[in-house]
Enzyme design. Structure first.
Site, PDB file in Angstrom:
ATOM      1  N   SER A 156       0.738  -1.054  -0.063  1.00 22.18           N
ATOM      2  CA  SER A 156      -0.004  -0.179   0.051  1.00 22.18           C
ATOM      3  C   SER A 156       1.018   1.519  -0.131  1.00 22.18           C
ATOM      4  CB  SER A 156      -0.923   0.211   1.385  1.00 22.18           C
ATOM      5  OG  SER A 156      -1.571   1.273   1.500  1.00 22.18           O
ATOM      6  N   TYR A 182      -0.266  -0.772  10.544  1.00 18.44           N
ATOM      7  CA  TYR A 182      -0.680  -0.949   9.219  1.00 18.44           C
ATOM      8  C   TYR A 182       0.390  -0.831   8.197  1.00 18.44           C
ATOM      9  CZ  TYR A 182      -3.219  -1.071   4.629  1.00 18.44           C
ATOM     10  OH  TYR A 182      -3.473  -1.004   3.321  1.00 18.44           O
TER      11      TYR A 182
END
Length: 310
Positions: A156, A182
């Site tokens: 990401s 994350y």
């Protein structure tokens, strides 16, 4: 990292169907983790549409069966819970025969409270990285048997917010931050591809990482306040993709003939991303952090991961 970045005819608005058009995957076998929702569905649809046998590796097999029935082609369903190491090892052990394509698509994002796996690992790192690490290493022989296999590791743009903190992987000493946790797991996804390519390239396995883009419809953002998501959508800071566009770069890395043997890279919007300074406030098209491609970091993470999952 090559001086000249790898480019393709595809870009931000390309769809998975456009990327795979004209490619024949007949006789190829693929696994898509998280294939029962979001871009996982569209990734599986594109691969099956090109003739591949596709297995949806999912926690909810009933949802997987519904998706499989909705996709034209040879689509199968297998139970896989990436946060449960015995489940991952059982899935890999049960796989029979060669495997041509492994798309590590599933993930969890922004758990608001610090949550741990049964082993005591921070759950985003346990799911996004360690679960996929165990899966890929468990399937290594099947990937090698295919002759020319591809691994696609979904990262990401969020990785730009944090490197892997090797001194405190599981937030045992530092304060827990959902997005930093994350980001660390998404950096790990890139480092995995770098080291998998180094270790397994000679086995005919090509591994790359991908930022699929910001997808508003994705189930990945389910732990984020809907009001915050709506603010992001209307702020103009992000260009959002459709699910079909979000699956495009994954399908590109899994299938495009010109990428054969071109591994250890990070792609976004159909092309290899440039290295940028990080940590930064990430935006689409931001590039990749040098720490996510660093060979020493990649080797260290692999060794730490092997020790954890042993």
């Amino acid at each position: 990292m090559p001086e000249t970045l790898i480019t393709t005819p595809f870009g931000f608005e390309s769809t998975a169907a456009e990327v795979v058009e004209g490619i024949d995957l007949t006789g190829k076998r693929a696994i898509v983790t998280g294939g029962s929702s979001g871009i996982g569905i569209e990734t599986a649809r594109a691969l099956a549409g090109a003739g591949a046998e596709v297995t949806l590796a999912v926690r909810d097999t009933a949802a997987g069966e519904r998706v499989a029935n909705d996709i034209d082609g040879d689509v199968r369903v297998g139970h896989l819970n990436l946060a449960d190491q015995p489940s991952v090892k059982a899935f890999a052990a049960a796989w029979d025969g060669p495997l041509d394509i492994l798309v590590d698509n599933a993930g969890v994002m922004a758990l608001q409270e610090l949550t741990r796996s049964p082993e005591g690992w921070e759950l985003q790192f346990a799911t996004n990285h360690l679960g996929h690490f165990t899966l890929a290493t468990g399937l290594h022989d099947a990937l090698k048997a295919a002759g020319k296999a591809r691994i696609v590791s979904l990262s990401s743009v969020g990785h730009l917010s944090a490197p892997v903190d090797f001194e405190d992987l599981h937030f045992e000493r530092r304060d827990y931050d959902p997005m930093i946790a994350y980001a660390q797991s998404k950096t790990a996804n890139v480092l995995f591809a770098v080291e998998a390519q180094r270790r397994w390239g000679a086995d005919g396995i090509t591994a790359n990482a991908v930022h699929p883009g910001a997808i508003f419809e994705s189930n990945l953002a389910r732990h984020i306040d809907p009001a915050v998501l709506q603010q992001l959508r209307t702020s103009g800071s992000y260009r959002f993709k459709t699910l079909q566009q979000g699956a495009a770069t994954s399908v590109l890395l899994a299938t495009w003939p010109a990428l054969e043997g071109q591994g250890g890279h990070y792609f976004e919007h159909g092309n290899e991303a440039p290295i940028v300074e990080a940590p930064v406030i990430p935006h689409p098209g931001s590039g990749v952090a040098a720490y996510a491609l660093d060979p020493a970091n990649a080797e260290r993470l692999w060794e730490v991961s092997e020790a954890l999952v042993a």
